[in-house]
Design a protein around this motif. Structure first.
Motif, PDB file in Angstrom:
ATOM      1  N   TYR B  98       0.839  -1.212   0.000  1.00 25.62           N
ATOM      2  CA  TYR B  98       0.000   0.000   0.000  1.00 25.62           C
ATOM      3  C   TYR B  98       0.872   1.259   0.000  1.00 25.62           C
ATOM      4  CZ  TYR B  98      -1.960   3.556   3.280  1.00 25.62           C
ATOM      5  OH  TYR B  98      -2.295   4.705   3.959  1.00 25.62           O
ATOM      6  N   HIS B 102       1.496   4.028  -3.229  1.00 22.19           N
ATOM      7  CA  HIS B 102       1.244   5.470  -3.142  1.00 22.19           C
ATOM      8  C   HIS B 102       2.549   6.269  -3.292  1.00 22.19           C
ATOM      9  CE1 HIS B 102      -2.998   5.529  -1.067  1.00 22.19           C
ATOM     10  NE2 HIS B 102      -2.981   4.882  -2.213  1.00 22.19           N
ATOM     11  N   TRP B 105       3.930   6.586  -6.890  1.00 22.32           N
ATOM     12  CA  TRP B 105       3.210   7.601  -7.671  1.00 22.32           C
ATOM     13  C   TRP B 105       3.693   9.002  -7.267  1.00 22.32           C
ATOM     14  CZ3 TRP B 105      -0.715  10.870  -5.356  1.00 22.32           C
ATOM     15  CH2 TRP B 105      -1.163  11.857  -6.247  1.00 22.32           C
ATOM     16  N   MET B 106       3.821   9.227  -5.949  1.00 19.26           N
ATOM     17  CA  MET B 106       4.242  10.556  -5.476  1.00 19.26           C
ATOM     18  C   MET B 106       5.654  10.900  -5.950  1.00 19.26           C
ATOM     19  SD  MET B 106       2.677  10.459  -1.628  1.00 19.26           S
ATOM     20  CE  MET B 106       0.970   9.901  -1.458  1.00 19.26           C
ATOM     21  N   ASP B 107       6.529   9.910  -5.919  1.00 17.18           N
ATOM     22  CA  ASP B 107       7.935  10.136  -6.306  1.00 17.18           C
ATOM     23  C   ASP B 107       8.148  10.008  -7.814  1.00 17.18           C
ATOM     24  OD1 ASP B 107       8.299  10.303  -3.610  1.00 17.18           O
ATOM     25  OD2 ASP B 107       9.267   8.345  -3.379  1.00 17.18           O
ATOM     26  N   VAL B 137      -3.755   5.050  -6.686  1.00 22.49           N
ATOM     27  CA  VAL B 137      -4.218   5.470  -5.356  1.00 22.49           C
ATOM     28  C   VAL B 137      -5.251   4.460  -4.848  1.00 22.49           C
ATOM     29  CG1 VAL B 137      -5.466   7.260  -4.071  1.00 22.49           C
ATOM     30  CG2 VAL B 137      -3.637   7.896  -5.668  1.00 22.49           C
ATOM     31  N   ASP B 141      -5.108   1.983  -1.616  1.00 25.88           N
ATOM     32  CA  ASP B 141      -6.207   1.942  -0.637  1.00 25.88           C
ATOM     33  C   ASP B 141      -6.692   0.505  -0.425  1.00 25.88           C
ATOM     34  OD1 ASP B 141      -6.094   4.682  -0.418  1.00 25.88           O
ATOM     35  OD2 ASP B 141      -7.860   5.087  -1.613  1.00 25.88           O
TER      36      ASP B 141
END
Lengths: 351, 351
Positions: B98, B102, B105-107, B137, B141
């Protein structure tokens, strides 16, 4: 107003009961979050911004339907007072905050509960669209952690707590699966409603409350059968309010729902009765189309009004089905009255 | 290799113990996920795509450090065999999935564990960058929901399960707060390491395993004091491997870490000893700069090599500190040997 005996022989109506729960949640949610926001502040300004965005969001209102249903089930199955399980009442609101924060970013919604959505608030805070998006995903993640933390603070026996946490996990998995279908316009409409509305708005909160009161597996199975049509009724009522309700009360606009591509009960009913294919052609020019011509939107709304009586009949039938289950359930009379109050309140709500 | 008595008087080294756990997790994780992926498939093709992306991701390997530590603590505090708590071992891997989904994607990371990251895989699946982001995302989740679901399937007493779930909630809140600081380059480096590495890689898994074995509050406090320097040591070792290790083994490149702006123990140590300000000026031209000149990157790597002996000394000191705590802990000798094996394994790992 019907008088109901709730908990320790306090006589009050369901409306009063719901009001008491709503007030308690409104008051205690910011209080519960305060030390968590303070801890985030110690870590750094950005952690504060993200944590505080959750606090801002959850204290800006909400109907608190889920804690009300949880509290009702808790008292129906022998819990003394819903106030005993306050952290659990807060946990479903925090779960909802998590889901709405992620959903609003996915749906590109800019306004929620009369204020900016979290990705918009954080986009402004960080003066960057990307930083706002990332912040909203992290705020949702943090709210999920807070939800679980709050639930585990409920004072009850460990077996009830473990069972309640299982219900929370089930709700989370179901609603995320429902959101996948919804966001990609996949799956049957009924499946999406079951996963996104029945599950986490009605069935989950009721089963969680019953678990915390120590309800047996067979009692929970009965409760689930009762919850199923009630959850669908909640969704149908939501669709009716969204299409014909007062936007000042509901905060929703019929045209907005159409442009977002919501396949409401009214759209379904209209298309199901469409012999000529004219309504389908019309709806396809509007549904999910952001810049659909105003004349087409107005025409769809006119056509949806023709489906209204059939959808209202369906709502009544679902409420009756729930009441029929309730009549067969093995419950004390007071408990039955509490749950009957919940059925009427959900089926007749104006916002 | 040191021989260790683990569990029911089976004599084996810590390496063998870790290998057994890793094999079990590698084998059981896809097996556990299969019915969940099948259920998603029934809901719709998109739900299948998202659920299957999790399965693809978690079955593509990983060191399984967290289940190994959890299993070690479980046996150290009297659990018969780590295999008894298999769903809990899987749950920390799902929690990590998880968080990584996430984070990637952020990095904007495109590759993880020798395959595409989830937002990249789903971007290709849906032929849309935005649909890929949203899918990642949602996959994260869903993986969090699976993690909680798996943990709650662990066969143990309800009080141990509730306590273990509290540890999971604490890990989740801490690591998300750490990610907030990390992604916005905020807060102290030590705080980020404590929240992102110590918490969910070392302390959390150890405390979760101990909770499932029924360790007392004072035993858990001792274990936490032991875990603290060990978690920092894990991070320092990670930084050393990332900078000087074999990229074929670690999957990381020193230049990549610099360009991503990672404030590693080596960067910190270099800057702490920088009297003239020359190193700081040099580092600022490279750290977090995607298109930094290759000559500057090479020069920074040369300078980081000068800090290496001091960072290695710090690693040794942290491992010694952990061992000193261990020596004082009230444990059976077999338990002490298991945990000593964990210290050596984490401090000396090559990947």
């Amino acid at each position: 107003m019907k008088e109901v005996v709730v908990g320790s022989s306090v006589s009050r109506s369901f409306g009063d009961f719901a009001h008491t729960i709503k007030e308690a949640v409104d008051r205690e949610l910011p209080r519960w979050l305060a030390p968590h926001v303070a801890k985030a502040k110690e870590l750094g300004g950005t952690a504060f911004a993200v944590s505080d965005a959750i606090a801002q969001f959850v204290t800006r209102g909400g109907k608190r339907v889920r804690p009300v249903l949880m509290g009702a089930a808790f008292e129906a199955y022998g819990g003394q007072s819903a106030m005993e399980i306050l952290p659990a009442l807060l946990s479903v609101e925090l779960l909802q905050a998590y889901l709405l924060i992620h959903d609003d970013w996915m749906d590109e919604d800019e306004v929620r509960r009369g204020g900016p959505t979290v990705h918009v608030a954080l986009r402004e805070h960080f003066a960057s669209s990307r930083a706002g998006e990332i912040g909203a995903v992290l705020a949702g993640d943090l709210a999920m952690g807070y939800s679980l933390t709050a639930l585990l603070e409920t004072r009850t026996t460990p077996d009830r707590l473990a069972e309640a946490t299982r219900e929370l996990a089930r709700m989370q998995v179901e609603v995320v699966a429902g959101q996948v279908l919804d966001v990609y316009h996949d799956g049957k409409v009924e499946t999406v409603h079951d996963l996104k509305t029945t599950s986490y708005t009605v069935r989950g909160p009721l089963l969680l409350g019953a678990s915390l009161a120590g309800a047996s597996a067979s009692q929970k199975a009965e409760l689930e059968a009762f919850a199923q049509p009630l959850g669908l009724a909640f969704q149908v009522r939501d669709d009716l309010l969204g299409t014909f309700g007062d936007p000042r009360k509901t905060g929703k606009s019929a045209a907005g729902d159409l442009q977002q591509g919501k396949r409401t009960a009214l759209v379904q009913e209209l298309l199901a009765a469409d012999r000529s294919g004219e309504d389908r052609a019309l709806v396809e020019r509007v549904l999910g189309i952001k810049d659909a011509p105003a004349a087409d939107v107005a025409r769809v709304l006119e056509r949806l009004a023709t489906a209204r009586p059939r959808v209202e009949a369906r709502l009544s039938a679902l409420l009756d089905e729930s009441r029929a289950h309730l009549a067969r359930m093995d419950l004390r009379e007071e408990a039955r009255t509490i749950l009957a109050g919940a059925v009427s309140a959900l089926g007749e709500r104006e916002r």
